[in-house]
Motif scaffolding. Structure first.
Motif, short mmCIF file in Angstrom:
data_model
loop_
_atom_site.label_atom_id
_atom_site.label_comp_id
_atom_site.label_asym_id
_atom_site.label_seq_id
_atom_site.Cartn_x
_atom_site.Cartn_y
_atom_site.Cartn_z
N ARG A 75 38.28 3.63 62.92
CA ARG A 75 38.79 2.79 62.98
C ARG A 75 39.90 1.40 63.12
NH1 ARG A 75 35.01 3.59 57.88
NH2 ARG A 75 36.89 3.27 56.86
N GLU A 76 40.76 1.96 62.95
CA GLU A 76 42.49 1.62 63.73
C GLU A 76 42.00 1.68 65.10
OE1 GLU A 76 46.63 2.66 63.36
OE2 GLU A 76 45.78 3.76 61.71
N VAL A 77 41.64 2.95 65.54
CA VAL A 77 42.08 2.93 67.05
C VAL A 77 41.30 2.41 67.38
CG1 VAL A 77 41.62 5.04 68.81
CG2 VAL A 77 42.97 6.30 66.84
N ASP A 78 40.38 1.62 67.09
CA ASP A 78 39.62 0.92 68.01
C ASP A 78 39.85 -0.21 67.37
OD1 ASP A 78 37.05 0.59 68.95
OD2 ASP A 78 36.04 -0.42 67.10
N ALA A 79 40.25 -0.76 66.50
CA ALA A 79 41.28 -2.37 66.75
C ALA A 79 42.21 -2.49 67.80
CB ALA A 79 41.46 -2.44 65.16
N ARG A 80 42.84 -0.94 67.86
CA ARG A 80 44.04 -1.17 68.66
C ARG A 80 44.03 -0.51 70.39
NH1 ARG A 80 47.48 2.91 65.94
NH2 ARG A 80 49.79 2.40 67.82
N PHE A 81 42.65 -0.06 70.48
CA PHE A 81 43.41 0.36 71.95
C PHE A 81 41.64 0.56 72.50
CE2 PHE A 81 45.75 3.81 70.27
CZ PHE A 81 46.81 3.39 70.29
N SER A 82 40.57 -0.56 71.93
CA SER A 82 39.37 -0.69 72.59
C SER A 82 39.87 -1.80 74.11
CB SER A 82 38.51 -1.55 71.73
OG SER A 82 37.29 -1.65 72.38
N PRO A 83 39.45 -1.82 75.35
CA PRO A 83 39.95 -2.87 76.26
C PRO A 83 38.73 -4.12 75.73
CG PRO A 83 38.61 -1.15 76.73
CD PRO A 83 39.11 -0.05 75.23
N ASP A 138 42.08 -8.63 71.35
CA ASP A 138 42.98 -8.71 70.71
C ASP A 138 43.73 -7.66 70.56
OD1 ASP A 138 40.93 -7.97 68.65
OD2 ASP A 138 42.02 -8.77 67.44
N SER A 139 43.09 -6.77 70.92
CA SER A 139 43.53 -4.75 71.05
C SER A 139 45.02 -5.45 71.50
CB SER A 139 43.19 -3.95 71.18
OG SER A 139 42.85 -4.35 73.41
N GLU A 140 46.32 -4.01 71.40
CA GLU A 140 46.78 -3.90 72.27
C GLU A 140 46.42 -3.10 73.67
OE1 GLU A 140 50.77 -0.86 71.32
OE2 GLU A 140 49.39 -0.47 70.74
N VAL A 141 45.88 -3.15 74.17
CA VAL A 141 45.84 -2.16 75.40
C VAL A 141 45.22 -4.04 76.14
CG1 VAL A 141 43.22 -1.50 76.65
CG2 VAL A 141 44.77 0.12 74.91
N SER A 142 44.51 -4.76 75.44
CA SER A 142 44.28 -5.61 76.13
C SER A 142 45.53 -6.79 76.13
CB SER A 142 42.67 -6.48 74.93
OG SER A 142 41.60 -5.93 75.99
N ARG A 143 46.38 -6.70 75.14
CA ARG A 143 47.43 -7.54 74.89
C ARG A 143 48.48 -6.72 76.51
NH1 ARG A 143 49.86 -7.06 70.08
NH2 ARG A 143 51.48 -8.25 70.97
N LEU A 144 48.20 -6.25 77.14
CA LEU A 144 49.23 -5.06 77.19
C LEU A 144 48.61 -5.39 78.76
CD1 LEU A 144 51.04 -3.19 78.26
CD2 LEU A 144 49.71 -1.15 77.80
N ASP A 145 47.72 -5.39 78.99
CA ASP A 145 46.12 -5.53 80.53
C ASP A 145 46.75 -7.38 80.75
OD1 ASP A 145 44.90 -5.05 82.58
OD2 ASP A 145 43.16 -5.71 82.04
N ARG A 146 46.88 -8.01 79.27
CA ARG A 146 47.21 -9.27 79.86
C ARG A 146 48.81 -9.44 80.35
NH1 ARG A 146 43.65 -10.29 76.14
NH2 ARG A 146 44.94 -11.14 74.91
N ARG A 147 49.43 -8.78 80.31
CA ARG A 147 51.30 -9.00 80.31
C ARG A 147 51.98 -10.07 79.14
NH1 ARG A 147 52.15 -8.62 87.21
NH2 ARG A 147 50.69 -6.91 87.18
N GLU A 148 50.65 -9.79 77.73
CA GLU A 148 51.21 -9.58 76.74
C GLU A 148 53.03 -8.87 76.01
OE1 GLU A 148 47.63 -13.31 75.94
OE2 GLU A 148 48.24 -11.52 74.49
N LEU A 149 52.06 -8.37 76.66
CA LEU A 149 53.35 -6.99 76.31
C LEU A 149 53.84 -5.96 76.77
CD1 LEU A 149 51.40 -5.21 73.10
CD2 LEU A 149 53.10 -6.70 72.96
N ALA A 150 55.27 -6.53 77.30
CA ALA A 150 55.95 -5.30 78.61
C ALA A 150 55.24 -3.98 78.42
CB ALA A 150 57.13 -6.03 78.04
N PRO A 151 55.20 -3.46 79.13
CA PRO A 151 55.53 -1.52 78.75
C PRO A 151 56.63 -1.39 77.69
CG PRO A 151 55.52 -1.94 81.38
CD PRO A 151 55.69 -3.28 80.34
#
Length: 234
Positions: free
Chosen positions: A28-36, A40-53
């Motif tokens: 469930r944690e993986v789904d919340a963090r890595f789902s595109p 609000d997931s980490e993957v989506s935030r990285l894709d929007r460049r709200e997170l740097a690599p």
């Protein structure tokens, strides 16, 4: 993550239930963090460049490194960034996260278990019989495998249509009906099956050449390919 996950565990029921609860909590944690598909997931935030690599978590950094490894190994057939689409590492996240869940069961001392994640399987502790669905007849199996400690993953067109894209062309991969990989871990089995399917018939030999991998495949001409070490049940 959009597919059913079941656990069959042998041994002490109390131990098994506690370990399975931890495994499901991780998934469930993986789904919340890595789902595109979650904004609000980490993957989506990285894709929007709200997170740097360099700001991503160690887990996501590991997933992205695996994605790049398979992209390079497949000469670009395996891609998590396709033209006109956002970052989608699901092809690696599924096998990686389910393998981690299986590792939690093993670390808890569950003596024998089988984790089934939408047809992809991690088996441990005893010989488990794993059926591979016939690519054109849903009520039939084309092979039954016997796996004691390892994983089985299948990429095919029968559930989701032509959803696997060849990153080299940007078009759906349609040379194969299904391709199954047996490997020491589901991380390897799942990503290898996806990458090989994207490569088409050339992917069969490519997957078979990877260390620890055995392959069963059916192409669109209904030819069956299997490696000599495939653990088919008697």
């Amino acid at each position: 993550m959009g597919f059913p996950i079941s656990v069959r565990a042998d041994g002490d029921p109390g131990l098994s239930y506690t370990a399975a609860d931890r495994a499901y909590a991780w998934l469930r944690e993986v789904d919340a963090r890595f789902s595109p598909f979650r904004p609000d997931s980490e993957v989506s935030r990285l894709d929007r460049r709200e997170l740097a690599p360099h700001e991503v978590s160690a887990d996501l950094a590991e997933v992205l490194e695996l994605c790049e490894r398979y992209r390079v190994a497949s000469d670009g057939a395996f891609q998590v960034r396709l033209p006109g689409r956002g970052l989608d590492p699901c092809a690696v996240v599924k096998g990686w996260s389910v393998q981690r869940a299986a590792d939690l069961l093993a670390a808890a001392g569950v003596p024998a278990f089988c984790v089934n994640a939408g047809g992809d399987v991690v088996a441990s502790g005893a010989p488990w019989r794993v059926g591979v669905r016939h690519p054109e007849q849903a009520d039939k199996l084309c092979v039954v495998l016997e796996v004691a400690d390892g994983a089985v993953a299948t990429s095919a067109r029968y559930e989701r249509g032509d959803h696997i894209i060849d990153g080299r062309t940007g078009r759906p991969a349609t040379d194969l009906l299904s391709l199954t990989v047996v490997a020491p871990s589901l991380t390897e089995a799942d990503a290898t099956a996806t990458a090989a399917f994207a490569m088409g018939t050339d992917g069969i030999e490519w997957a078979a050449a990877r260390e620890g991998c055995e392959v069963f495949a059916v192409d669109t001409r209904h030819r069956v390919f299997r490696t000599p070490g495939l653990p088919a049940a008697a």
